[in-house]
Design an enzyme around this catalytic site. Structure first.
Site, PDB file in Angstrom:
ATOM      1  N   HIS A 189      27.406  49.047-128.406  1.00  0.00           N
ATOM      2  CA  HIS A 189      27.061  48.175-127.403  1.00  0.00           C
ATOM      3  C   HIS A 189      27.124  46.568-127.322  1.00  0.00           C
ATOM      4  O   HIS A 189      26.940  47.070-126.167  1.00  0.00           O
ATOM      5  CB  HIS A 189      25.269  48.270-128.311  1.00  0.00           C
ATOM      6  CG  HIS A 189      24.166  47.511-127.386  1.00  0.00           C
ATOM      7  ND1 HIS A 189      23.349  48.479-126.539  1.00  0.00           N
ATOM      8  CD2 HIS A 189      23.305  47.001-127.752  1.00  0.00           C
ATOM      9  CE1 HIS A 189      22.303  48.044-125.732  1.00  0.00           C
ATOM     10  NE2 HIS A 189      22.285  46.505-127.011  1.00  0.00           N
ATOM     11  N   ARG A 247      29.195  55.330-123.029  1.00  0.00           N
ATOM     12  CA  ARG A 247      29.425  53.955-123.176  1.00  0.00           C
ATOM     13  C   ARG A 247      30.967  53.820-124.842  1.00  0.00           C
ATOM     14  O   ARG A 247      30.447  53.637-125.660  1.00  0.00           O
ATOM     15  CB  ARG A 247      28.206  52.966-123.701  1.00  0.00           C
ATOM     16  CG  ARG A 247      28.770  52.090-124.515  1.00  0.00           C
ATOM     17  CD  ARG A 247      27.194  51.645-125.207  1.00  0.00           C
ATOM     18  NE  ARG A 247      28.076  51.307-126.654  1.00  0.00           N
ATOM     19  CZ  ARG A 247      27.027  51.913-127.431  1.00  0.00           C
ATOM     20  NH1 ARG A 247      25.427  51.553-127.332  1.00  0.00           N
ATOM     21  NH2 ARG A 247      27.505  51.935-129.103  1.00  0.00           N
ATOM     22  N   TYR A 255      28.012  56.151-136.179  1.00  0.00           N
ATOM     23  CA  TYR A 255      27.137  56.545-135.496  1.00  0.00           C
ATOM     24  C   TYR A 255      27.908  57.833-134.589  1.00  0.00           C
ATOM     25  O   TYR A 255      26.516  58.628-134.013  1.00  0.00           O
ATOM     26  CB  TYR A 255      25.574  56.123-135.461  1.00  0.00           C
ATOM     27  CG  TYR A 255      25.814  55.318-133.783  1.00  0.00           C
ATOM     28  CD1 TYR A 255      26.502  55.033-132.711  1.00  0.00           C
ATOM     29  CD2 TYR A 255      25.940  53.977-134.363  1.00  0.00           C
ATOM     30  CE1 TYR A 255      25.820  54.029-131.910  1.00  0.00           C
ATOM     31  CE2 TYR A 255      25.953  52.636-133.576  1.00  0.00           C
ATOM     32  CZ  TYR A 255      26.122  52.782-132.073  1.00  0.00           C
ATOM     33  OH  TYR A 255      26.860  52.738-130.908  1.00  0.00           O
TER      34      TYR A 255
HETATM   35  C1  LIG Z   1      11.684  45.559-124.046  1.00  0.00           C
HETATM   36  C2  LIG Z   1      12.410  45.439-124.812  1.00  0.00           C
HETATM   37  N1  LIG Z   1      13.419  46.179-126.214  1.00  0.00           N
HETATM   38  C3  LIG Z   1      13.844  46.208-127.253  1.00  0.00           C
HETATM   39  C4  LIG Z   1      15.398  45.616-126.510  1.00  0.00           C
HETATM   40  C5  LIG Z   1      16.773  45.126-127.079  1.00  0.00           C
HETATM   41  N2  LIG Z   1      17.305  45.941-127.182  1.00  0.00           N
HETATM   42  C6  LIG Z   1      18.451  45.710-126.625  1.00  0.00           C
HETATM   43  S1  LIG Z   1      19.196  46.927-125.256  1.00  0.00           S
HETATM   44  C7  LIG Z   1      18.440  48.006-126.086  1.00  0.00           C
HETATM   45  C8  LIG Z   1      19.004  49.541-125.806  1.00  0.00           C
HETATM   46  C9  LIG Z   1      19.498  50.220-124.109  1.00  0.00           C
HETATM   47  O1  LIG Z   1      19.252  51.339-124.543  1.00  0.00           O
HETATM   48  P1  LIG Z   1      19.169  52.175-123.356  1.00  0.00           P
HETATM   49  O2  LIG Z   1      18.187  51.641-122.199  1.00  0.00           O
HETATM   50  O3  LIG Z   1      20.187  53.421-123.751  1.00  0.00           O
HETATM   51  O4  LIG Z   1      20.908  51.263-122.007  1.00  0.00           O
HETATM   52  P2  LIG Z   1      22.406  51.265-122.533  1.00  0.00           P
HETATM   53  O5  LIG Z   1      22.784  49.126-123.090  1.00  0.00           O
HETATM   54  O6  LIG Z   1      22.694  51.456-123.633  1.00  0.00           O
HETATM   55  O7  LIG Z   1      22.942  51.299-121.470  1.00  0.00           O
HETATM   56  C10 LIG Z   1      17.871  47.632-126.977  1.00  0.00           C
HETATM   57  C11 LIG Z   1      16.857  48.176-127.821  1.00  0.00           C
HETATM   58  C12 LIG Z   1      15.021  45.148-125.242  1.00  0.00           C
HETATM   59  N3  LIG Z   1      16.261  43.437-124.721  1.00  0.00           N
HETATM   60  N4  LIG Z   1      13.962  44.944-124.489  1.00  0.00           N
END
Ligand SMILES: Cc1ncc(C[n+]2csc(CCOP(=O)(O)OP(=O)(O)O)c2C)c(N)n1
Ligand SMILES: [Mg+2]
Length: 277
Positions: A180, A176, A190
């Site tokens: 985020h 990425r 980080y």
């Molecule tokens: C059930 C749930 N818990 C927490 C969140 C908050 N949240 C949004 S994105 C994220 C991280 C997701 O990381 P990853 O699966 O690695 O996807 P990336 O954004 O890196 O593509 C979190 C914890 C959410 N949207 N849904």
């Protein structure tokens, strides 16, 4: 993907949706939170992007089982991130689809981080692909920065799944580049510039450009023309999105429920009265 295949995207997968047929103007409306951005033409076999991490994996198992029961030759595709593989829904979806040999392709975009949490802190598993093995489902890890490798793996997986062999899970190793989200995440807190620089060298667009240029089938002129054409398409799509009617609460409530429960029906009537004033 075939045009009739089903797509269950996460929030990072708007490009896949557009590629599968979502008009670009609707993608802009979705990002503006406009209900029109979630209203799809019937022939577009897709659900709106899922925000609840991992939930699309369970829905994909359901859609894939439905396809199988209907004797369809369509396949359901879904995507989550490395962080998503720590959710219960991830395991439930893959396990269910595996048990029922449902035609699903589960993709894990391992970009190294779930917001600020590094992949190593998500799990002691050596790969995310191997999480499929416990469910009796093939798990494949591929260089997600190599477009041709991803195409090859996806293509083979679709043939395997469409032949009735049950689901496949594919882990794509990627990165990425940015934060985020654009709402305050600061990746310099980080991760290091060295790590960023390492991944920049693997940029799939640069790799593809080099490859095509070496083959003599791509030039700077073609690229410039494509960029200009795309800019025009984007401008037109934004203009179209700007023409959408102002979102009303009543429209939103109507689209949420096929049959509104009584309390919502009352609110709907109140909003409709207010909006017509
Ligand atoms: C059930 C749930 N818990 C927490 C969140 C908050 N949240 C949004 S994105 C994220 C991280 C997701 O990381 P990853 O699966 O690695 O996807 P990336 O954004 O890196 O593509 C979190 C914890 C959410 N949207 N849904
Ligand atoms: Mg991630």
């Amino acid at each position: 993907m075939k045009q009739s295949d089903w797509l269950l995207p996460g929030y990072r997968d708007v490009p896949e949706l557009v590629q599968h047929g979502l008009p670009l103007s609707k993608a802009f409306l979705w990002s503006r939170g406009h209900v029109e951005g979630n209203t799809y033409p019937d022939e577009l076999h897709a659900l709106p992007p899922q925000i609840i991490i991992g939930a699309q994996y369970v829905q994909t198992a359901g859609i894939a089982l439905g396809l199988k029961k209907n004797g369809s030759d369509e396949v359901a595709f879904t995507y989550t991130g490395d962080g998503g593989t720590s959710q219960g829904d991830f395991y439930e979806g893959v396990n269910f689809a595996g048990a029922f040999k449902a035609p699903a392709i589960f993709v894990v975009q391992n970009n190294g981080y779930a917001i600020s949490v590094p992949r190593e802190k998500q799990t002691a598993a050596v790969t995310l692909a191997q999480k499929a093995v416990a469910a009796g489902v093939p798990g494949i890890q591929v260089d997600g920065m190599d477009a041709l490798a991803v195409y090859q793996v996806m293509h083979e997986a679709r043939e395997f799944v469409a032949a009735g062999n049950g689901p496949v899970l594919i882990e794509t190793l990627t990165y990425r580049y940015g934060p985020h989200t654009l709402s305050g995440d600061d990746p310099t807190r980080y991760r290091s510039k060295e790590t960023d620089d390492l991944w920049q060298k693997r940029d799939p667009l640069v790799r593809m450009r080099n490859y095509l240029t070496e083959k003599g089938i791509w030039s700077q002129e073609q690229e410039d023309a494509l960029i200009e054409k795309t800019k025009e398409e984007i401008k037109a799509a934004i203009n179209e999105a700007d023409q959408a009617p102002k979102q009303t609460v009543s429209r939103f409530l109507k689209d949420t429920y096929e049959v509104a429960p009584q309390n919502v029906a009352e609110q709907l009537a109140q909003f409709q009265a207010k909006e017509s004033n």
